[in-house]
Design an enzyme around this catalytic site. Structure first.
Site, PDB file in Angstrom:
ATOM      1  N   LYS A 128       2.711  -2.253   3.828  1.00 37.34           N
ATOM      2  CA  LYS A 128       1.310  -2.433   4.242  1.00 37.34           C
ATOM      3  C   LYS A 128       0.445  -2.925   3.078  1.00 37.34           C
ATOM      4  O   LYS A 128      -0.294  -3.882   3.219  1.00 37.34           O
ATOM      5  CB  LYS A 128       0.724  -1.101   4.768  1.00 37.34           C
ATOM      6  CG  LYS A 128       1.479  -0.518   5.949  1.00 37.34           C
ATOM      7  CD  LYS A 128       0.882   0.799   6.404  1.00 37.34           C
ATOM      8  CE  LYS A 128       0.934   1.907   5.366  1.00 37.34           C
ATOM      9  NZ  LYS A 128       2.295   2.342   4.999  1.00 37.34           N
ATOM     10  N   ARG A 166      -4.964   7.474   9.928  1.00 37.87           N
ATOM     11  CA  ARG A 166      -3.659   8.097   9.711  1.00 37.87           C
ATOM     12  C   ARG A 166      -3.359   9.151  10.776  1.00 37.87           C
ATOM     13  O   ARG A 166      -2.301   9.736  10.767  1.00 37.87           O
ATOM     14  CB  ARG A 166      -3.699   8.852   8.412  1.00 37.87           C
ATOM     15  CG  ARG A 166      -3.134   8.334   7.117  1.00 37.87           C
ATOM     16  CD  ARG A 166      -1.916   7.560   7.052  1.00 37.87           C
ATOM     17  NE  ARG A 166      -1.168   7.840   5.859  1.00 37.87           N
ATOM     18  CZ  ARG A 166      -1.349   7.252   4.684  1.00 37.87           C
ATOM     19  NH1 ARG A 166      -2.270   6.339   4.522  1.00 37.87           N
ATOM     20  NH2 ARG A 166      -0.585   7.576   3.675  1.00 37.87           N
ATOM     21  N   ARG A 182      10.009   1.904  -6.046  1.00 45.62           N
ATOM     22  CA  ARG A 182       8.607   1.685  -6.430  1.00 45.62           C
ATOM     23  C   ARG A 182       8.207   2.666  -7.528  1.00 45.62           C
ATOM     24  O   ARG A 182       7.555   2.287  -8.491  1.00 45.62           O
ATOM     25  CB  ARG A 182       7.699   1.832  -5.212  1.00 45.62           C
ATOM     26  CG  ARG A 182       6.247   1.506  -5.525  1.00 45.62           C
ATOM     27  CD  ARG A 182       5.362   1.533  -4.294  1.00 45.62           C
ATOM     28  NE  ARG A 182       5.309   2.876  -3.703  1.00 45.62           N
ATOM     29  CZ  ARG A 182       4.598   3.191  -2.634  1.00 45.62           C
ATOM     30  NH1 ARG A 182       3.882   2.261  -2.023  1.00 45.62           N
ATOM     31  NH2 ARG A 182       4.591   4.419  -2.160  1.00 45.62           N
ATOM     32  N   ARG A 189       6.494  12.776   3.493  1.00 42.33           N
ATOM     33  CA  ARG A 189       5.551  11.742   3.973  1.00 42.33           C
ATOM     34  C   ARG A 189       6.070  11.109   5.264  1.00 42.33           C
ATOM     35  O   ARG A 189       5.295  10.791   6.163  1.00 42.33           O
ATOM     36  CB  ARG A 189       5.328  10.695   2.882  1.00 42.33           C
ATOM     37  CG  ARG A 189       4.281  11.176   1.884  1.00 42.33           C
ATOM     38  CD  ARG A 189       4.390  10.510   0.541  1.00 42.33           C
ATOM     39  NE  ARG A 189       4.253   9.078   0.590  1.00 42.33           N
ATOM     40  CZ  ARG A 189       4.837   8.261  -0.280  1.00 42.33           C
ATOM     41  NH1 ARG A 189       5.590   8.740  -1.247  1.00 42.33           N
ATOM     42  NH2 ARG A 189       4.662   6.967  -0.191  1.00 42.33           N
ATOM     43  N   ARG A 211       6.082   5.412  -7.624  1.00 38.46           N
ATOM     44  CA  ARG A 211       4.741   5.985  -7.792  1.00 38.46           C
ATOM     45  C   ARG A 211       4.896   7.502  -7.964  1.00 38.46           C
ATOM     46  O   ARG A 211       5.970   8.039  -7.686  1.00 38.46           O
ATOM     47  CB  ARG A 211       3.968   5.679  -6.495  1.00 38.46           C
ATOM     48  CG  ARG A 211       2.506   5.422  -6.654  1.00 38.46           C
ATOM     49  CD  ARG A 211       1.927   4.801  -5.402  1.00 38.46           C
ATOM     50  NE  ARG A 211       1.954   5.717  -4.265  1.00 38.46           N
ATOM     51  CZ  ARG A 211       1.596   5.379  -3.020  1.00 38.46           C
ATOM     52  NH1 ARG A 211       1.191   4.154  -2.770  1.00 38.46           N
ATOM     53  NH2 ARG A 211       1.641   6.255  -2.051  1.00 38.46           N
TER      54      ARG A 211
HETATM   55  N1  LIG Z   1       9.459  -7.154   2.716  1.00 37.95           N
HETATM   56  C1  LIG Z   1       9.828  -6.407   1.662  1.00 37.95           C
HETATM   57  N2  LIG Z   1      11.092  -6.436   1.204  1.00 37.95           N
HETATM   58  C2  LIG Z   1      11.481  -5.677   0.142  1.00 37.95           C
HETATM   59  N3  LIG Z   1      10.646  -4.860  -0.543  1.00 37.95           N
HETATM   60  C3  LIG Z   1       9.374  -4.803  -0.143  1.00 37.95           C
HETATM   61  C4  LIG Z   1       8.894  -5.556   0.982  1.00 37.95           C
HETATM   62  N4  LIG Z   1       7.568  -5.290   1.157  1.00 37.95           N
HETATM   63  C5  LIG Z   1       7.247  -4.389   0.196  1.00 37.95           C
HETATM   64  N5  LIG Z   1       8.310  -4.101  -0.587  1.00 37.95           N
HETATM   65  C6  LIG Z   1       8.370  -3.171  -1.727  1.00 37.95           C
HETATM   66  O1  LIG Z   1       8.476  -1.871  -1.164  1.00 37.95           O
HETATM   67  C7  LIG Z   1       7.608  -0.950  -1.852  1.00 37.95           C
HETATM   68  C8  LIG Z   1       6.597  -0.396  -0.867  1.00 37.95           C
HETATM   69  O2  LIG Z   1       5.701  -1.420  -0.466  1.00 37.95           O
HETATM   70  P1  LIG Z   1       4.159  -1.123  -0.246  1.00 37.95           P
HETATM   71  O3  LIG Z   1       3.604  -0.353  -1.401  1.00 37.95           O
HETATM   72  O4  LIG Z   1       3.481  -2.393   0.108  1.00 37.95           O
HETATM   73  O5  LIG Z   1       4.256  -0.180   1.049  1.00 37.95           O
HETATM   74  P2  LIG Z   1       3.152   0.639   1.813  1.00 37.95           P
HETATM   75  O6  LIG Z   1       3.451   0.510   3.261  1.00 37.95           O
HETATM   76  O7  LIG Z   1       1.788   0.257   1.347  1.00 37.95           O
HETATM   77  O8  LIG Z   1       3.525   2.120   1.312  1.00 37.95           O
HETATM   78  P3  LIG Z   1       2.621   3.437   1.213  1.00 37.95           P
HETATM   79  O9  LIG Z   1       2.130   3.738   2.591  1.00 37.95           O
HETATM   80  O10 LIG Z   1       3.584   4.462   0.702  1.00 37.95           O
HETATM   81  O11 LIG Z   1       1.512   3.149   0.224  1.00 37.95           O
HETATM   82  C9  LIG Z   1       6.978  -1.730  -3.005  1.00 37.95           C
HETATM   83  O12 LIG Z   1       7.705  -1.497  -4.168  1.00 37.95           O
HETATM   84  C10 LIG Z   1       7.094  -3.198  -2.552  1.00 37.95           C
HETATM   85  O13 LIG Z   1       7.190  -4.082  -3.650  1.00 37.95           O
HETATM   86  N1  LIG Z   2      -6.412   8.047   5.839  1.00 36.75           N
HETATM   87  C1  LIG Z   2      -5.888   9.063   5.112  1.00 36.75           C
HETATM   88  N2  LIG Z   2      -5.967  10.331   5.569  1.00 36.75           N
HETATM   89  C2  LIG Z   2      -5.450  11.350   4.868  1.00 36.75           C
HETATM   90  N3  LIG Z   2      -4.813  11.202   3.700  1.00 36.75           N
HETATM   91  C3  LIG Z   2      -4.701   9.950   3.212  1.00 36.75           C
HETATM   92  C4  LIG Z   2      -5.237   8.829   3.877  1.00 36.75           C
HETATM   93  N4  LIG Z   2      -4.982   7.727   3.150  1.00 36.75           N
HETATM   94  C5  LIG Z   2      -4.310   8.128   2.078  1.00 36.75           C
HETATM   95  N5  LIG Z   2      -4.138   9.472   2.099  1.00 36.75           N
HETATM   96  C6  LIG Z   2      -3.479  10.306   1.082  1.00 36.75           C
HETATM   97  O1  LIG Z   2      -3.070   9.491  -0.009  1.00 36.75           O
HETATM   98  C7  LIG Z   2      -1.638   9.437  -0.107  1.00 36.75           C
HETATM   99  C8  LIG Z   2      -1.189   8.035  -0.473  1.00 36.75           C
HETATM  100  O2  LIG Z   2      -1.621   7.127   0.531  1.00 36.75           O
HETATM  101  P1  LIG Z   2      -0.953   5.673   0.697  1.00 36.75           P
HETATM  102  O3  LIG Z   2      -1.646   5.035   1.860  1.00 36.75           O
HETATM  103  O4  LIG Z   2       0.502   5.903   0.936  1.00 36.75           O
HETATM  104  O5  LIG Z   2      -1.201   4.937  -0.582  1.00 36.75           O
HETATM  105  C9  LIG Z   2      -1.129   9.942   1.255  1.00 36.75           C
HETATM  106  O6  LIG Z   2       0.162  10.525   1.187  1.00 36.75           O
HETATM  107  C10 LIG Z   2      -2.207  10.980   1.589  1.00 36.75           C
HETATM  108  O7  LIG Z   2      -2.016  12.165   0.857  1.00 36.75           O
END
Ligand SMILES: Nc1ncnc2c1ncn2[C@@H]1O[C@H](COP(=O)(O)OP(=O)(O)OP(=O)(O)O)[C@@H](O)[C@H]1O
Ligand SMILES: Nc1ncnc2c1ncn2[C@@H]1O[C@H](COP(=O)(O)O)[C@@H](O)[C@H]1O
Length: 184
Positions: free
Chosen positions: A14, A89, A128, A141, A130
């Site tokens: 995303k 969410r 990743r 999660r 994080r």
């Molecule tokens: N199409 C893809 N193919 C392979 N790896 C990918 C792809 N898209 C994203 N990634 C990698 O997967 C990991 C997760 O991607 P991203 O942070 O965009 O996910 P997200 O849905 O925002 O996750 P979160 O909800 O945990 O924040 C990152 O390290 C990213 O570089």
């Molecule tokens: N919309 C949300 N509601 C509750 N908690 C949230 C929301 N967005 C983010 N969070 C918290 O942050 C972490 C990391 O979010 P990512 O979107 O994956 O970066 C998530 O696990 C929640 O604790």
């Protein structure tokens, strides 16, 4: 004018795709996760309250998020559109957002559901690296996603706003699919 919501499990891509599309469409990428991580890094009151939930992979309480999103969507840079990543969410957040968007007369174009299988997600997140990408937290999660966020797929499908995109493809192919959808 582009207004999109990105849905999908953790690690679906995303953030990656919202950032790329935000550049194409010249609208802000609004990630509640990024906002919360900045608050934690700054040690603000919000950050101090949110940190324990984030590090456990739980959702932070709605009361910490709803005002934040209302304020963000009231800022000037959102007039030409926005991409929401990580909000809503759960169903109460989606209902709140729907009322807010009605009030400010900013209807969403559609909701992108990025589909990716669990084993791919876990592998991506472990890579990743994080703070909350530790295996037990990832699994929590995913469970939180299934229980609280996945029902939004039906919520938006019922409202004819859902578009599913195959997130199992390379980043470039997913990006191209999304661009096609937005420019159609
Ligand atoms: N199409 C893809 N193919 C392979 N790896 C990918 C792809 N898209 C994203 N990634 C990698 O997967 C990991 C997760 O991607 P991203 O942070 O965009 O996910 P997200 O849905 O925002 O996750 P979160 O909800 O945990 O924040 C990152 O390290 C990213 O570089
Ligand atoms: N919309 C949300 N509601 C509750 N908690 C949230 C929301 N967005 C983010 N969070 C918290 O942050 C972490 C990391 O979010 P990512 O979107 O994956 O970066 C998530 O696990 C929640 O604790």
């Amino acid at each position: 004018m582009t207004r999109l919501i990105f849905l999908g499990p953790p690690g679906a891509g995303k953030g990656t795709q919202a950032l790329l599309l935000a550049k194409d469409c010249e609208v802000p990428h609004i990630s509640t996760g990024d906002i919360l991580r900045s608050a934690v890094a700054a040690g603000s009151e919000l950050g101090q309250k949110a940190e324990q939930y984030m590090s456990a992979g739980e959702l932070v309480p709605d009361e910490l998020i709803l005002d934040l999103i209302q304020e963000r969507l009231g800022q000037d840079d959102t007039k030409a559109g926005w991409l929401l990543d990580g909000f809503p969410r759960n169903v109460p957040q989606a209902e709140f957002l729907q009322k807010l968007l009605d009030q400010i007369e900013q209807p969403v174009d559609f909701v992108v559901n990025l589909d990716v299988e669990d084993d791919v997600i876990v592998a991506r997140l472990l890579q990743r690296g994080r703070d909350d990408d530790e295996e037990s937290v990832i699994l929590n999660r995913l469970q939180v996603y299934r229980q609280q966020t996945e029902p939004l797929i039906d919520f938006y499908r019922d409202r004819q706003q859902l578009v599913s995109v195959d997130g199992n493809q390379t980043m470039d192919v997913v990006h191209a699919d999304l661009k096609r959808l937005v420019l159609e």
